[in-house]
Each structure stands twice: as C-alpha cells, then as structure tokens.
Design an enzyme around this catalytic site. Structure first.
Site, PDB file in Angstrom:
ATOM      1  N   GLU A  25       0.846  -1.198   0.000  1.00  0.00           N
ATOM      2  CA  GLU A  25       0.000   0.000   0.000  1.00  0.00           C
ATOM      3  C   GLU A  25       0.879   1.245   0.000  1.00  0.00           C
ATOM      4  O   GLU A  25       1.852   1.320   0.751  1.00  0.00           O
ATOM      5  CB  GLU A  25      -0.922   0.002   1.222  1.00  0.00           C
ATOM      6  CG  GLU A  25      -1.798   1.227   1.368  1.00  0.00           C
ATOM      7  CD  GLU A  25      -2.621   1.520   0.132  1.00  0.00           C
ATOM      8  OE1 GLU A  25      -2.509   2.652  -0.380  1.00  0.00           O
ATOM      9  OE2 GLU A  25      -3.371   0.634  -0.325  1.00  0.00           O
ATOM     10  N   ILE A  41     -21.674   9.034  -7.814  1.00  0.00           N
ATOM     11  CA  ILE A  41     -20.852  10.013  -7.092  1.00  0.00           C
ATOM     12  C   ILE A  41     -21.445  11.405  -7.204  1.00  0.00           C
ATOM     13  O   ILE A  41     -21.625  12.124  -6.215  1.00  0.00           O
ATOM     14  CB  ILE A  41     -19.400   9.987  -7.610  1.00  0.00           C
ATOM     15  CG1 ILE A  41     -18.730   8.658  -7.267  1.00  0.00           C
ATOM     16  CG2 ILE A  41     -18.596  11.148  -7.027  1.00  0.00           C
ATOM     17  CD1 ILE A  41     -17.355   8.476  -7.900  1.00  0.00           C
ATOM     18  N   HIS A  44     -45.031  -7.849   8.514  1.00  0.00           N
ATOM     19  CA  HIS A  44     -45.855  -6.646   8.466  1.00  0.00           C
ATOM     20  C   HIS A  44     -45.814  -5.952   9.835  1.00  0.00           C
ATOM     21  O   HIS A  44     -45.872  -6.617  10.869  1.00  0.00           O
ATOM     22  CB  HIS A  44     -47.308  -7.029   8.145  1.00  0.00           C
ATOM     23  CG  HIS A  44     -48.250  -5.874   8.234  1.00  0.00           C
ATOM     24  ND1 HIS A  44     -48.393  -4.948   7.220  1.00  0.00           N
ATOM     25  CD2 HIS A  44     -49.106  -5.475   9.230  1.00  0.00           C
ATOM     26  CE1 HIS A  44     -49.289  -4.043   7.582  1.00  0.00           C
ATOM     27  NE2 HIS A  44     -49.740  -4.338   8.805  1.00  0.00           N
TER      28      HIS A  44
END
Length: 482
Positions: free
Chosen positions: A35, A200, A461
């Site tokens: 990274e 976006i 419900h």
C-alpha cells in the site's frame, strides 16, 4: 530474501485487496499486501464510507427541518456546522481504517508500505511512497515492511481507480473539485455545479442540497443516473427537484472560466445554445479511471483496454502469475464487486473446488441520495432489447403502511420477470432504505427464484419489504394492497 518471498502479493489495500488478503491467509497462504497511501483504499478513506457519513448528516438535517410533520417542535431553522460534519465523517473513516490494520495483524498479513512496480515474473520492487499519506494510520500496524525487492508465486493488482478528468476542465483542488475536495469542504459554497449525475455526482449533489447550498446538476444523457431504469431515475429526479435541486439533462459543460473565488461554467444544451452559469465551486463527477500507470504492466506485456487491465472470469491476465481485481479490472467499479472478485480469484488460485466466475448481472448497484436508488439485473429496456418476453410489476411507496408511518411515502419497487420461465431477471427500487431492501432480490436471483417462490414467501408486516412481494404479485395481476 526468504523473508520477502510470499505465496501471494497484493498491490493495493482497498476493499478488493484487503479482503483478498484475508481470504488468502485463511487458505493457508503467506500473504503480503502493498500500500502506498492508506489502508482501506479510496472506498474506506475517501469514498463509500465517509460519503455515507456526510449523507447521514444531511439526512438528519432534513428530518430536523421536517420535525413539524412528525408532531415535533424545534425552535427555528436547523443549520449545519460544516466543520463538525466533516470531522464526524473523517472520524468514521479513521475508525474503520484502524480496523483494517487490526485485521492485517490478526491474519498475520505483512503490510508493505511503498510504491509497487512489477519487476518481472513473480517479482515486485517497492520504492518510497510517491504520494503523501493523507491520514495517519490509526493505529499504525506493527507488521509493516518497506522498500525492497519481493517475490511471490502469484501477484494480484488491486490498485483501484481515480476521478476521470475532462480535457480543459481538469480539477484544480480549489475551484473545481473531485470527490476528494468535496468530502472535506472548509466552508459550504452558496452555489455549486455538479458535472455528472452518476452515483458520485448525485450523492454529492444531494448532500450539498441538504446542507442548504444552491445546487445545479448538469448531465449529458437524457436521464440522471443513466445506468438505472429510466422510470426509477425519473421518480428520483422529481423528488430531488422537489427538494430544491436543479437538474439540467442533455447538456454538457464545454468551458470553465475561473475567477479568484468562483467559476463561470459554459453549459451547452441539446439545442446547441450555450448558457453561462456562475457558481462558487464545481464538482467534476464524470466517472473514474483505473490506476494502471507506473506498475510496469507494459514491460510485461499485460493487456489493458480503455484504462483497465483485461482479465478472464477468475482475475487472470494474459501473463501467467499476474492477476487483477476491482476497479482496475474494469466496470462495474463497485467495492462489493471488488471484494467478491478477489475471493473468486484467490480461491481459484488455491484450487478451491466449484469456484465460478462472477455473474455481473447479479451485482447490485446503490445510490445513497434522498430518495435512495438501488437495482440489480436487467432494466425493462435492456430486457426488451435482448428479445426477452417480460412481465413487469410495480408497487408504490404511498400504498405501504410502514412508508406512510415513516413519512417516506415517495418511491416505487419495480420487478421484471421472464414471461416464459417466471425467473426474476431485474429489480429496480427508489425510496427510503431501498439500498437495504435490494439484497433480498439479489439473493432471489442468485437462487434462480421464480415468481411462485416469491409469492409463497412470507414478508413481515408492517415493513417496507412488503412492497417487494406486492411488486411481484402485481407482475402477475395478483396485487393485494393497491
């Protein structure tokens, strides 16, 4: 050097990369993840997660200013403290960022910090990060390595994507923003132009509109959110306009003049007429492009197409031992697609039995504007184009008790079935919380569910989910509550 040798190296720690790393570790592999900027990638740090935190603030402000509709009394008009809104959003992101670091440590995955480049078959060279780390890791993982040469039997490219820029209208970080700047405004612009109405663009338009800004969206196509069913995007458009958003379709920004603290956008309509529009800021949201540069792909002869790496159904490129997943491997550019694609890729590498290629028509899409939009499968138009005889069911929110009780009675659930087989081939929703409802239809499609099975499913419900069943019933002329 032996310590720098892995079964699999993953370049990029976004949702695709870090999830793939974890699955690889679970399968007994020695894993390293490279990274250059921040664990969690764009999605966690500058995309999916912090934008939802911003949108939540906008939603809360909307509800506060609608308090009288619920029998509540709040004195005066509620306003936003933009610095506190941004602070909360960044805090949410940081919390999850630290969580990724923890997961890497927990799964004994080495984090290699730096800029990666493919140096040959099974080889990766990691240099210093070329980008400044935007946020400190919280906490910084202890299992971090740095610059050096690394080897692996399998290398997976998961470098994600970045905002696309139009020539002559490139974002400058001050007057023309990408989603990076739009996420951390120092102050709210009074007037804002959003160029592009995909997920976006429309999410930021919705957020800034909720914050009290005068927002105009400019979209090239006839409908906003062009990938959605036009009937659904039409309902969303009306709701957004009712909330104060201005929307111009079949138009494009041809030029932007910059002043000291504002811009003038020249907007050309379908008739060719150009109208100058002044605003404090403009957000460029015209799509994203894969991060394929500087990786050494060309040197290894790895095929790319339109800015993305070309792969087969299991993430394999044309070069043995090199794979790609997520945004860098092409559309749809969605975090959940990247995660699933990564799991498929690594399980195929590991020899897990019965691994199947991803079926892209079963990938849900979600847009978190107000009202929300969610979909999976074929639109009505696409089904007809494919020559499929179809049945279409519709059910409106204003006929659902829970939606009325929530004060969120604007929306629709639309289902599309193969007329001959009864197979569910598409579902399209607009309204409150539909991004949570859509997964029911995704599961149904994945199980190749027919209309009969859905009709015999009991929905609780009172819930919004009841509309899903009613839409199915409507497709077959059996709707009960409309």
């Amino acid at each position: 050097m032996a310590d720098n040798n892995y079964d699999v190296l993953i370049i990029g720690s976004g949702p695709g990369g870090y999830v793939t790393a974890i699955r690889a570790a679970q399968l007994g592999m020695k894993v390293g993840i490279i990274e250059r900027e921040h664990l969690g990638g764009i999605c966690l740090n500058w995309g999916c997660i912090p934008t939802k935190a911003l949108l939540r603030s906008g939603e809360m402000l909307d509800y506060a200013n609608r308090a009288s509709e619920y029998g509540l009394k709040l004195e005066g008009k509620m306003t936003a403290d933009v610095k506190e809104v941004v602070k909360r959003s960044r805090g949410v992101s940081m919390r999850l960022n630290g969580g990724v670091g923890f997961l890497m440590k927990k799964n004994k995955i080495d984090v290699i910090w730096g800029e990666a480049k493919l140096a040959g078959k099974g080889k990766v060279t990691v240099g210093k990060p070329t980008k400044k780390i935007m946020e400190p890791q919280n906490p910084i993982p202890k299992n971090i390595k740095g610059e050096g040469d690394y080897t692996a039997k399998h290398i997976i490219v998961a470098t994600g994507a970045r905002p696309r820029a139009l020539p002559g209208i490139e974002p400058d970080g001050k007057l023309i923003w990408t989603y990076f700047e739009a996420m951390v405004p120092q102050e709210l612009p009074k007037k804002l132009i959003v160029m592009g109405s995909g997920a976006i663009g429309i999410e930021f338009a919705s957020f800034y509109n909720s914050m009290g800004c005068d927002v105009t969206v400019v979209e090239l196509m006839p409908n906003i959110m062009p990938v959605e069913d036009p009937e659904i995007s039409g309902i969303a458009k009306k709701a957004l306009e009712k909330h104060g958003l201005k929307i111009i379709t079949e138009a494009k920004v041809t030029k932007v003049e910059k002043k000291s603290n504002s811009i003038i956008a020249h907007v050309e309509g379908k008739d060719g007429k150009v109208t100058p529009m002044e605003a404090d800021r403009m957000i460029s949201a015209v799509g994203v492009q894969g991060n394929i540069e500087g990786l050494g792909l060309e040197d290894l002869g790895i095929k790319t197409d339109r800015g993305c790496v070309v792969i087969d159904g299991y993430g394999k490129t044309n070069v043995e031992g090199i794979y790609a997943i997520g945004d860098v491997a092409g559309p749809p550019m969605l975090a959940h697609k990247a995660e699933h694609e990564g799991v498929i890729c690594i399980e195929k590498i590991a020899g897990v039995p019965n691994v199947h290629p991803m079926e892209k028509d079963k990938i849900p899409g979600c847009t978190y504007c107000h009202p929300q939009v969610a979909s999976v499968g074929l639109t009505e138009a696409k089904a007809k184009e494919a020559g499929i005889e179809i049945r279409v069911g519709r059910y409106m929110f204003n006929a659902n008790g829970k939606a009325i009780a929530l004060g969120e009675d604007n929306g629709m659930v639309k289902t599309i079935f193969n007329k001959k087989t009864g197979q569910l081939i598409g579902a399209h929703l607009v309204g409150a919380e539909v991004t949570e409802l859509i997964q029911g239809f995704v599961i149904a499609m994945n199980l190749e569910t027919t209309e009969e099975e859905l009709m015999h499913t009991i929905f609780p419900h009172p819930t919004l989910s009841e509309m899903m069943k009613e839409s199915v019933l409507d497709a077959y002329g059996r709707v009960l509550n409309a």
